[in-house]
Design a protein around this motif. Sequence first.
Motif, mmCIF file in Angstrom:
data_model
loop_
_atom_site.group_PDB
_atom_site.id
_atom_site.type_symbol
_atom_site.label_atom_id
_atom_site.label_comp_id
_atom_site.label_asym_id
_atom_site.label_seq_id
_atom_site.Cartn_x
_atom_site.Cartn_y
_atom_site.Cartn_z
ATOM 1 N N VAL A 126 32.665 39.388 36.952
ATOM 2 C CA VAL A 126 32.370 37.978 37.193
ATOM 3 C C VAL A 126 31.091 37.608 36.456
ATOM 4 O O VAL A 126 30.067 38.283 36.596
ATOM 5 N N ALA A 149 26.491 38.621 33.724
ATOM 6 C CA ALA A 149 27.290 39.226 34.786
ATOM 7 C C ALA A 149 26.461 40.143 35.675
ATOM 8 O O ALA A 149 26.871 40.450 36.801
ATOM 9 N N GLN A 170 23.746 41.416 38.213
ATOM 10 C CA GLN A 170 22.969 40.932 39.347
ATOM 11 C C GLN A 170 21.985 42.024 39.783
ATOM 12 O O GLN A 170 22.185 43.209 39.501
ATOM 13 N N GLN A 172 28.835 34.170 41.128
ATOM 14 C CA GLN A 172 28.544 35.356 41.937
ATOM 15 C C GLN A 172 27.857 35.034 43.263
ATOM 16 O O GLN A 172 27.988 35.793 44.233
ATOM 17 N N VAL A 185 35.771 31.471 39.973
ATOM 18 C CA VAL A 185 34.776 32.235 39.211
ATOM 19 C C VAL A 185 35.190 32.256 37.741
ATOM 20 O O VAL A 185 36.335 31.955 37.393
ATOM 21 N N VAL A 221 27.410 44.603 39.563
ATOM 22 C CA VAL A 221 28.299 43.546 39.093
ATOM 23 C C VAL A 221 29.430 43.404 40.098
ATOM 24 O O VAL A 221 29.686 44.301 40.925
ATOM 25 N N PHE A 222 30.130 42.284 40.041
ATOM 26 C CA PHE A 222 31.342 42.084 40.824
ATOM 27 C C PHE A 222 32.528 42.300 39.895
ATOM 28 O O PHE A 222 32.696 41.581 38.902
#
Length: 387
Positions: free
Chosen positions: A349, A302, A304, A353, A38, A312-313
Amino acid sequence: MNPFLIIRCSFILGIITLAAACSPGAKEKHAMPAAIPVVVAIAEQKDIPIQIHTIGNVEAYSTVSVKARVEGELLRVYFKEGQEVKKGDLLFLIDSRPFKASLKQFEANLARDTAQMKKAEADVLRYNALLKSGVVSKQEYDQYHTNFEAFRATVKADEAAVVNARLQLGYCNIRSPIDGRIGRLEVNQGNIVKDIDTILVTINQTKPIYVTFSLPEQELSEVRRYMAQKNLKVEAIVPKDEMDSVAGELTFINNEVHESTGTILLKAIFVNEDESLWPKQFVNVVLTLTTQPGAVVIPSQAIQIGQEGNYVFVVRPDFTVEFRPVVLGNRFNQETIIAKGLQPGEKVVTDGQFQLVQGSKVEIKNILESLAQSSSGIHNQKVDTYE
Protein backbone atom coordinates in the motif's frame (compact mmCIF):
# COMPACT_ATOMS: atom_id res chain seq x y z
CA MET A 1 -54.00 9.02 28.77
CA ASN A 2 -53.75 6.07 31.15
CA PRO A 3 -50.20 5.88 32.64
CA PHE A 4 -50.35 2.11 32.68
CA LEU A 5 -51.08 2.10 28.96
CA ILE A 6 -48.05 4.33 28.24
CA ILE A 7 -45.70 2.05 30.17
CA ARG A 8 -47.09 -1.00 28.39
CA CYS A 9 -46.57 0.57 24.93
CA SER A 10 -43.00 1.55 25.75
CA PHE A 11 -42.26 -2.00 26.88
CA ILE A 12 -43.63 -3.47 23.67
CA LEU A 13 -41.63 -0.95 21.54
CA GLY A 14 -38.41 -1.86 23.37
CA ILE A 15 -38.96 -5.58 22.72
CA ILE A 16 -39.52 -4.90 19.02
CA THR A 17 -36.34 -2.79 18.81
CA LEU A 18 -34.28 -5.44 20.62
CA ALA A 19 -35.59 -8.15 18.33
CA ALA A 20 -34.70 -6.10 15.26
CA ALA A 21 -31.18 -5.52 16.57
CA CYS A 22 -30.65 -9.20 17.25
CA SER A 23 -31.98 -10.35 13.88
CA PRO A 24 -29.47 -12.20 11.54
CA GLY A 25 -29.62 -9.47 8.92
CA ALA A 26 -28.60 -6.72 11.36
CA LYS A 27 -25.80 -8.85 12.78
CA GLU A 28 -24.45 -9.47 9.26
CA LYS A 29 -24.45 -5.75 8.45
CA HIS A 30 -22.56 -4.95 11.64
CA ALA A 31 -19.88 -7.59 10.87
CA MET A 32 -19.23 -6.43 7.29
CA PRO A 33 -17.51 -2.98 7.32
CA ALA A 34 -16.88 -1.19 4.01
CA ALA A 35 -13.55 -1.87 2.25
CA ILE A 36 -10.95 0.87 2.66
CA PRO A 37 -9.82 2.44 -0.64
CA VAL A 38 -6.02 2.33 -1.10
CA VAL A 39 -3.38 2.75 -3.78
CA VAL A 40 -0.85 -0.04 -4.21
CA ALA A 41 2.45 -0.69 -5.98
CA ILE A 42 4.22 -3.90 -6.84
CA ALA A 43 7.61 -4.77 -5.39
CA GLU A 44 10.02 -4.93 -8.33
CA GLN A 45 13.46 -6.41 -8.81
CA LYS A 46 16.04 -4.05 -10.35
CA ASP A 47 19.73 -3.27 -10.53
CA ILE A 48 20.07 -0.25 -8.24
CA PRO A 49 23.13 2.03 -7.98
CA ILE A 50 24.61 2.53 -4.52
CA GLN A 51 25.05 6.28 -4.17
CA ILE A 52 26.07 9.01 -1.75
CA HIS A 53 24.25 12.34 -1.93
CA THR A 54 25.77 15.61 -0.71
CA ILE A 55 26.25 19.29 -1.53
CA GLY A 56 29.22 20.54 -3.55
CA ASN A 57 30.81 23.74 -4.75
CA VAL A 58 31.99 24.42 -8.31
CA GLU A 59 35.64 25.47 -8.55
CA ALA A 60 37.58 26.74 -11.56
CA TYR A 61 40.10 24.28 -12.99
CA SER A 62 42.70 27.05 -12.69
CA THR A 63 42.57 30.72 -11.76
CA VAL A 64 45.09 33.37 -12.83
CA SER A 65 45.28 36.93 -11.52
CA VAL A 66 46.80 38.94 -14.36
CA LYS A 67 49.29 41.62 -13.24
CA ALA A 68 51.67 43.97 -14.99
CA ARG A 69 55.38 43.15 -14.82
CA VAL A 70 56.45 46.66 -15.80
CA GLU A 71 55.27 50.12 -14.83
CA GLY A 72 53.61 52.43 -17.31
CA GLU A 73 50.44 53.84 -18.76
CA LEU A 74 47.75 51.34 -19.77
CA LEU A 75 47.22 52.33 -23.41
CA ARG A 76 44.71 49.75 -24.58
CA VAL A 77 42.42 46.91 -23.43
CA TYR A 78 41.80 44.23 -26.08
CA PHE A 79 38.86 42.32 -24.56
CA LYS A 80 35.38 42.75 -23.14
CA GLU A 81 34.50 41.74 -19.60
CA GLY A 82 33.14 38.19 -19.47
CA GLN A 83 34.71 37.25 -22.79
CA GLU A 84 36.21 33.82 -23.40
CA VAL A 85 39.92 33.99 -24.28
CA LYS A 86 42.58 31.54 -25.45
CA LYS A 87 46.12 31.11 -24.20
CA GLY A 88 48.36 33.73 -25.85
CA ASP A 89 45.57 36.20 -26.69
CA LEU A 90 46.63 39.84 -26.26
CA LEU A 91 44.84 41.42 -23.28
CA PHE A 92 46.58 44.74 -22.48
CA LEU A 93 49.09 47.13 -24.00
CA ILE A 94 51.32 49.26 -21.74
CA ASP A 95 53.09 52.31 -23.18
CA SER A 96 56.27 50.83 -24.65
CA ARG A 97 58.09 54.03 -25.69
CA PRO A 98 60.31 54.30 -22.56
CA PHE A 99 61.30 50.64 -22.91
CA LYS A 100 62.13 51.03 -26.61
CA ALA A 101 64.38 53.98 -25.73
CA SER A 102 66.13 51.95 -23.04
CA LEU A 103 66.63 49.09 -25.47
CA LYS A 104 68.24 51.39 -28.03
CA GLN A 105 70.55 52.84 -25.38
CA PHE A 106 71.71 49.40 -24.25
CA GLU A 107 72.20 48.30 -27.86
CA ALA A 108 74.35 51.40 -28.46
CA ASN A 109 76.42 50.64 -25.37
CA LEU A 110 76.87 47.11 -26.63
CA ALA A 111 78.03 48.30 -30.04
CA ARG A 112 80.50 50.80 -28.52
CA ASP A 113 81.99 48.32 -26.08
CA THR A 114 82.16 45.63 -28.73
CA ALA A 115 84.22 47.90 -30.94
CA GLN A 116 86.55 48.71 -28.07
CA MET A 117 86.85 45.02 -27.23
CA LYS A 118 87.84 44.21 -30.82
CA LYS A 119 90.49 46.93 -30.77
CA ALA A 120 91.83 45.61 -27.45
CA GLU A 121 91.85 42.09 -28.91
CA ALA A 122 93.89 43.31 -31.89
CA ASP A 123 96.36 45.03 -29.54
CA VAL A 124 96.78 41.80 -27.57
CA LEU A 125 97.55 39.85 -30.74
CA ARG A 126 100.07 42.47 -31.88
CA TYR A 127 101.83 42.71 -28.50
CA ASN A 128 101.90 38.96 -28.27
CA ALA A 129 103.97 38.86 -31.48
CA LEU A 130 106.23 41.66 -30.22
CA LEU A 131 106.67 39.83 -26.92
CA LYS A 132 107.87 36.73 -28.75
CA SER A 133 110.31 38.92 -30.73
CA GLY A 134 111.60 40.48 -27.50
CA VAL A 135 110.59 43.99 -28.56
CA VAL A 136 108.21 44.59 -25.62
CA SER A 137 108.29 43.41 -22.06
CA LYS A 138 105.95 40.91 -20.44
CA GLN A 139 104.53 43.71 -18.28
CA GLU A 140 103.47 45.74 -21.31
CA TYR A 141 101.83 42.69 -22.86
CA ASP A 142 99.93 41.89 -19.61
CA GLN A 143 98.56 45.44 -19.49
CA TYR A 144 97.00 45.13 -22.98
CA HIS A 145 95.70 41.67 -22.20
CA THR A 146 94.00 42.95 -19.05
CA ASN A 147 92.35 45.76 -21.02
CA PHE A 148 91.01 43.21 -23.47
CA GLU A 149 89.55 41.02 -20.69
CA ALA A 150 87.89 44.09 -19.13
CA PHE A 151 86.27 45.06 -22.43
CA ARG A 152 85.12 41.47 -22.99
CA ALA A 153 83.42 41.46 -19.57
CA THR A 154 81.80 44.81 -20.37
CA VAL A 155 80.44 43.43 -23.62
CA LYS A 156 78.90 40.46 -21.77
CA ALA A 157 77.23 42.85 -19.34
CA ASP A 158 75.95 44.91 -22.25
CA GLU A 159 74.54 41.80 -23.91
CA ALA A 160 72.70 40.90 -20.70
CA ALA A 161 71.35 44.46 -20.44
CA VAL A 162 70.04 44.24 -24.01
CA VAL A 163 68.32 40.91 -23.31
CA ASN A 164 66.71 42.34 -20.17
CA ALA A 165 65.59 45.47 -22.05
CA ARG A 166 63.95 43.32 -24.69
CA LEU A 167 62.17 41.36 -21.97
CA GLN A 168 60.90 44.56 -20.39
CA LEU A 169 59.68 45.72 -23.77
CA GLY A 170 57.91 42.40 -24.29
CA TYR A 171 56.15 42.76 -20.93
CA CYS A 172 54.33 45.78 -22.34
CA ASN A 173 52.16 43.29 -24.25
CA ILE A 174 50.20 41.35 -21.60
CA ARG A 175 48.80 38.06 -22.92
CA SER A 176 46.49 35.42 -21.48
CA PRO A 177 48.48 32.61 -19.82
CA ILE A 178 45.56 30.12 -20.03
CA ASP A 179 42.32 29.33 -21.84
CA GLY A 180 39.46 30.71 -19.79
CA ARG A 181 36.82 33.32 -19.19
CA ILE A 182 37.70 36.91 -18.35
CA GLY A 183 36.29 38.44 -15.18
CA ARG A 184 35.75 42.04 -14.17
CA LEU A 185 38.25 44.62 -15.38
CA GLU A 186 40.00 46.09 -12.33
CA VAL A 187 42.05 48.86 -14.02
CA ASN A 188 40.69 50.98 -16.85
CA GLN A 189 42.53 52.23 -19.91
CA GLY A 190 44.60 55.36 -19.25
CA ASN A 191 45.63 54.45 -15.70
CA ILE A 192 49.25 54.07 -14.61
CA VAL A 193 49.96 50.51 -13.51
CA LYS A 194 52.82 49.40 -11.31
CA ASP A 195 54.71 46.18 -11.77
CA ILE A 196 53.57 43.27 -9.57
CA ASP A 197 51.30 45.59 -7.62
CA THR A 198 47.83 45.74 -9.13
CA ILE A 199 45.59 42.91 -10.39
CA LEU A 200 44.36 43.94 -13.82
CA VAL A 201 41.86 41.12 -14.35
CA THR A 202 41.19 37.54 -13.20
CA ILE A 203 40.81 34.61 -15.60
CA ASN A 204 38.98 31.41 -14.61
CA GLN A 205 39.44 28.24 -16.62
CA THR A 206 35.99 26.63 -16.86
CA LYS A 207 36.67 23.88 -19.44
CA PRO A 208 37.22 21.53 -17.70
CA ILE A 209 36.01 22.45 -14.23
CA TYR A 210 36.09 20.99 -10.71
CA VAL A 211 33.35 20.28 -8.19
CA THR A 212 34.56 19.94 -4.61
CA PHE A 213 32.51 18.32 -1.86
CA SER A 214 32.98 16.85 1.60
CA LEU A 215 31.94 13.49 3.04
CA PRO A 216 31.94 12.19 6.63
CA GLU A 217 35.15 10.39 7.44
CA GLN A 218 33.13 7.18 8.01
CA GLU A 219 32.55 7.01 4.24
CA LEU A 220 36.27 7.26 3.39
CA SER A 221 37.19 3.56 3.47
CA GLU A 222 34.24 2.57 1.27
CA VAL A 223 34.94 5.32 -1.27
CA ARG A 224 38.64 4.40 -1.46
CA ARG A 225 37.79 0.70 -1.85
CA TYR A 226 35.52 1.30 -4.84
CA MET A 227 37.84 3.94 -6.31
CA ALA A 228 40.67 1.39 -6.35
CA GLN A 229 38.49 -0.90 -8.50
CA LYS A 230 37.32 1.61 -11.12
CA ASN A 231 36.76 5.27 -11.92
CA LEU A 232 33.82 6.52 -9.87
CA LYS A 233 31.05 8.48 -11.57
CA VAL A 234 30.01 11.79 -10.03
CA GLU A 235 26.89 13.71 -11.06
CA ALA A 236 26.44 17.44 -10.44
CA ILE A 237 22.86 18.74 -10.40
CA VAL A 238 22.13 22.45 -10.45
CA PRO A 239 19.29 23.32 -8.02
CA LYS A 240 15.94 23.88 -9.78
CA ASP A 241 17.31 21.94 -12.77
CA GLU A 242 17.19 18.40 -11.36
CA MET A 243 16.33 16.82 -14.70
CA ASP A 244 19.60 17.92 -16.30
CA SER A 245 22.56 16.42 -14.46
CA VAL A 246 26.20 16.71 -15.55
CA ALA A 247 28.45 13.64 -15.42
CA GLY A 248 32.03 13.76 -14.20
CA GLU A 249 34.67 11.59 -12.56
CA LEU A 250 36.15 11.52 -9.06
CA THR A 251 39.82 12.51 -9.29
CA PHE A 252 41.01 13.55 -5.84
CA ILE A 253 40.68 12.62 -2.16
CA ASN A 254 42.40 14.97 0.25
CA ASN A 255 45.28 13.60 2.32
CA GLU A 256 43.76 14.53 5.69
CA VAL A 257 40.46 14.71 7.55
CA HIS A 258 39.29 18.14 8.67
CA GLU A 259 39.71 17.85 12.43
CA SER A 260 36.95 20.28 13.43
CA THR A 261 34.22 18.88 11.14
CA GLY A 262 35.27 15.24 10.79
CA THR A 263 34.87 15.42 7.02
CA ILE A 264 37.21 14.83 4.11
CA LEU A 265 37.44 16.87 0.91
CA LEU A 266 36.94 15.22 -2.49
CA LYS A 267 37.15 16.67 -5.99
CA ALA A 268 35.58 15.59 -9.28
CA ILE A 269 36.40 16.85 -12.76
CA PHE A 270 33.81 17.71 -15.44
CA VAL A 271 34.38 18.44 -19.15
CA ASN A 272 31.85 21.30 -18.96
CA GLU A 273 31.94 22.15 -22.66
CA ASP A 274 28.55 23.88 -22.42
CA GLU A 275 29.61 25.71 -19.22
CA SER A 276 26.54 24.50 -17.37
CA LEU A 277 28.69 24.59 -14.22
CA TRP A 278 29.95 27.98 -13.07
CA PRO A 279 32.70 28.78 -10.54
CA LYS A 280 31.50 29.30 -6.93
CA GLN A 281 28.11 27.73 -7.77
CA PHE A 282 26.47 25.34 -5.28
CA VAL A 283 25.30 22.01 -6.76
CA ASN A 284 23.81 18.74 -5.56
CA VAL A 285 26.37 15.96 -5.88
CA VAL A 286 25.65 12.26 -6.41
CA LEU A 287 28.63 9.90 -6.07
CA THR A 288 27.93 6.40 -7.46
CA LEU A 289 30.01 3.71 -5.75
CA THR A 290 28.67 0.51 -7.34
CA THR A 291 25.48 -1.21 -8.51
CA GLN A 292 23.47 -3.70 -6.44
CA PRO A 293 22.03 -6.29 -8.84
CA GLY A 294 18.54 -7.78 -8.41
CA ALA A 295 17.46 -5.56 -5.53
CA VAL A 296 13.81 -5.61 -4.40
CA VAL A 297 12.51 -2.04 -4.49
CA ILE A 298 9.23 -0.31 -3.66
CA PRO A 299 8.12 3.33 -3.69
CA SER A 300 9.45 5.12 -0.62
CA GLN A 301 5.98 6.40 0.35
CA ALA A 302 4.91 2.80 1.10
CA ILE A 303 7.25 2.63 4.10
CA GLN A 304 5.80 3.41 7.52
CA ILE A 305 7.58 3.84 10.85
CA GLY A 306 6.20 2.33 14.06
CA GLN A 307 7.37 1.51 17.54
CA GLU A 308 9.01 -1.68 16.30
CA GLY A 309 10.69 -0.05 13.31
CA ASN A 310 9.90 0.15 9.59
CA TYR A 311 6.95 -1.74 8.12
CA VAL A 312 4.64 -1.90 5.11
CA PHE A 313 1.09 -3.10 4.50
CA VAL A 314 1.06 -6.03 2.06
CA VAL A 315 -2.19 -6.75 0.20
CA ARG A 316 -3.10 -10.45 0.24
CA PRO A 317 -4.98 -12.22 -2.60
CA ASP A 318 -8.22 -11.95 -0.57
CA PHE A 319 -7.82 -8.13 -0.45
CA THR A 320 -6.95 -8.00 3.22
CA VAL A 321 -3.73 -6.38 4.42
CA GLU A 322 -0.85 -7.84 6.36
CA PHE A 323 1.37 -5.83 8.69
CA ARG A 324 4.89 -6.69 7.47
CA PRO A 325 8.13 -5.49 9.18
CA VAL A 326 10.91 -4.76 6.65
CA VAL A 327 14.63 -4.04 6.68
CA LEU A 328 15.59 -1.07 4.49
CA GLY A 329 18.55 -0.65 2.17
CA ASN A 330 19.68 2.35 0.16
CA ARG A 331 17.35 4.82 -1.52
CA PHE A 332 17.43 5.71 -5.19
CA ASN A 333 15.30 8.58 -6.47
CA GLN A 334 11.79 7.87 -5.09
CA GLU A 335 12.41 4.18 -4.41
CA THR A 336 13.88 2.27 -1.47
CA ILE A 337 15.63 -1.10 -1.48
CA ILE A 338 14.02 -3.68 0.80
CA ALA A 339 16.86 -5.80 2.14
CA LYS A 340 14.53 -8.17 4.00
CA GLY A 341 10.78 -8.68 4.34
CA LEU A 342 9.39 -8.58 0.78
CA GLN A 343 9.41 -10.73 -2.33
CA PRO A 344 9.21 -9.47 -5.93
CA GLY A 345 5.62 -9.22 -7.13
CA GLU A 346 4.01 -8.57 -3.74
CA LYS A 347 1.65 -5.60 -3.56
CA VAL A 348 2.25 -2.90 -0.96
CA VAL A 349 0.00 0.00 0.00
CA THR A 350 1.40 3.40 -1.00
CA ASP A 351 -1.58 5.60 -0.09
CA GLY A 352 -4.29 5.18 2.56
CA GLN A 353 -2.18 3.47 5.22
CA PHE A 354 -3.42 5.66 8.10
CA GLN A 355 -6.81 3.83 8.08
CA LEU A 356 -5.36 0.31 8.03
CA VAL A 357 -4.75 -2.30 10.70
CA GLN A 358 -3.82 -5.97 10.48
CA GLY A 359 -6.49 -7.77 8.45
CA SER A 360 -8.27 -4.68 7.13
CA LYS A 361 -10.31 -5.21 3.98
CA VAL A 362 -9.18 -2.93 1.15
CA GLU A 363 -10.37 -1.79 -2.22
CA ILE A 364 -7.53 -1.09 -4.66
CA LYS A 365 -8.23 2.17 -6.48
CA ASN A 366 -5.56 1.50 -9.12
CA ILE A 367 -6.47 -2.18 -9.48
CA LEU A 368 -6.33 -2.25 -13.30
CA GLU A 369 -2.86 -0.76 -13.33
CA SER A 370 -1.81 -3.07 -10.53
CA LEU A 371 -3.04 -6.16 -12.36
CA ALA A 372 -1.26 -5.09 -15.54
CA GLN A 373 1.97 -4.57 -13.62
CA SER A 374 1.51 -7.91 -11.89
CA SER A 375 1.09 -9.86 -15.15
CA SER A 376 4.08 -8.20 -16.84
CA GLY A 377 6.23 -7.63 -13.78
CA ILE A 378 6.21 -11.17 -12.39
CA HIS A 379 6.24 -13.40 -15.48
CA ASN A 380 8.12 -11.12 -17.87
CA GLN A 381 9.91 -8.78 -15.51
CA LYS A 382 11.93 -5.90 -16.91
CA VAL A 383 15.14 -5.11 -15.03
CA ASP A 384 16.42 -1.53 -15.19
CA THR A 385 20.16 -1.06 -14.98
CA TYR A 386 21.63 2.23 -13.80
CA GLU A 387 25.16 2.73 -14.89
